[in-house]
Write an enzyme that holds these catalytic residues in place. Structure first.
Site, PDB file in Angstrom:
ATOM      1  N   LYS A 127       0.804  -1.074  -0.099  1.00 15.10           N
ATOM      2  CA  LYS A 127      -0.133  -0.086   0.138  1.00 15.10           C
ATOM      3  C   LYS A 127       0.759   1.319   0.157  1.00 15.10           C
ATOM      4  O   LYS A 127       0.420   2.459  -0.423  1.00 15.10           O
ATOM      5  CB  LYS A 127      -0.942   0.121   1.201  1.00 15.10           C
ATOM      6  N   SER A 185      -8.715  -0.837   6.956  1.00 13.56           N
ATOM      7  CA  SER A 185      -8.401  -1.767   8.064  1.00 13.56           C
ATOM      8  C   SER A 185      -7.131  -1.741   8.514  1.00 13.56           C
ATOM      9  O   SER A 185      -6.724  -2.523   9.490  1.00 13.56           O
ATOM     10  CB  SER A 185      -9.131  -2.930   7.484  1.00 13.56           C
TER      11      SER A 185
END
Length: 356
Positions: free
Chosen positions: A70, A100
């Site tokens: 990410k 999350s």
């Protein structure tokens, strides 16, 4: 977020441009091999089961900054924002997202790098280590429910109160192009190993940023791209959506692969639903995810989170995928790139997962 009209087109060349922007801010993660896993993957799982010939090349994004792929999309999206709005304006307003855990940490880290305030909406059931990691980068963490709708409602409140700029976790071209650099690196590393181009690459599928980015990069080539999902409580919304011919808009699942609990985004869906680009989606059970994760931990000595184990679980246990490899690969078999998406879990969580 950056105006869609200002974004680069979703092409292989745009992924290359994204890599030029982020290269100084991300790690070039290793590609590992494991003869033991190759042997297990090439062995029938039951009498009369498929017997494919498989050689695995494991792209270890668990060694990426903040412990997951990410970081690539977060840095690309933030740098592009700064290019369009100016660093002072982005710093004045700050950025916000919902995640999350892995995108949460990635955006928090990227924002800290540029001294930009970050507001991160996280489900209250997020892994404690991911919450702690996000806070460690100076971000303000706001808790929400676990579904995408619940997260997005809190994000809207934050934007209304602060004027912060949304950096979505997956549903934006700048994010997708950043994640696609995983494929660019993998291709180059296979070439450096003096191997022919990969026959296939398989990545996890949650919101779809990684899979659509890697698919975008490889779609003009001979390398086929596949996606992998958990099946628990309908977490395989991508696979079900392809079967139904329409995107599944809502998912509510508590699969152990916590990074894959979100529905596929609109823009990623436009890519992965294109049969000329994505070769297919496959799903696996919770037990199969745990079995794959256990093999990686014990045989490779590599620390990954459950979401990372999903693609390997498909290669090892999904009979439909294995029959496809056996049929298409023949005696020569397939070289398959498997993306380990991240390693953000804890010893305590792993012990609980395996009932210790």
């Amino acid at each position: 977020m950056a105006d869609l009209s200002l974004c680069l087109p979703l092409t292989r060349e745009s992924v290359q441009s994204a890599y030029e922007l982020i290269q100084a801010n991300v790690h070039r993660t290793p590609v590992l091999t494991c003869q033991t896993l190759d042997h297990i993957a090439s062995t029938p799982q039951a009498p009369n089961a498929a017997s494919p010939n498989i050689r695995l090349f494991l792209k270890c994004e668990n060694y990426q900054k903040i412990g997951a792929f990410k970081a690539r999309g977060a840095f690309h999206a933030l740098i592009r924002l700064i290019q369009h709005l100016g660093e002072d304006e982005v710093r004045r307003r700050g950025v916000v997202t919902h995640s999350s855990g892995n995108h949460a940490q990635a955006l928090a880290y990227a924002a800290k790098t540029y001294n930009i305030p970050a507001h991160i909406v996280m489900p209250s059931i997020s892994t404690p280590s991911k919450i702690a990691g996000t806070k460690s980068h100076g971000a303000r963490v706001i808790f929400s429910g676990s579904t995408s709708d619940e997260r997005e409602a809190v994000v809207a409140e934050v934007i209304e109160k602060t004027g912060a700029i949304l950096v979505p976790p997956y549903d934006h071209p700048d994010i997708i192009l950043g994640q696609g650099t995983v494929g660019l690196e993998l291709e180059a590393q296979i070439r450096e190993l003096q191997r022919p181009p990969l026959d296939a690459v398989i990545t996890p599928l949650g919101g779809g940023g990684l899979l659509s980015g890697v698919t975008t990069y490889f779609s003009p080539t001979s390398t086929r791209v596949f996606g992998a999902e958990p099946s628990f409580q309908g977490a395989d919304d991508g696979r079900r959506g392809l079967e139904a011919g329409r995107r599944v808009e809502s998912v509510k699942t508590l699969t152990i692969a916590d990074g894959l609990r979100t529905p596929v985004g609109l823009i990623p869906w436009s890519i992965i639903s294109d049969k000329d680009k994505l070769a297919g989606l496959f799903s696996v059970s919770e037990d199969e995810i745990k079995a794959a994760m256990k093999l990686v931990l014990e045989r490779m000595k590599v620390f990954i989170e459950p979401s990372s184990a999903v693609p390997l679980a498909v290669v090892l246990f999904n009979e439909d995928f294995r029959k496809l490899v056996e049929k298409e690969g023949g005696e020569k078999g397939w070289d398959i790139g498997v993306v380990f998406s991240g390693g953000n879990t804890t010893v305590e969580a792993i012990a609980k997962l395996f009932g210790a």
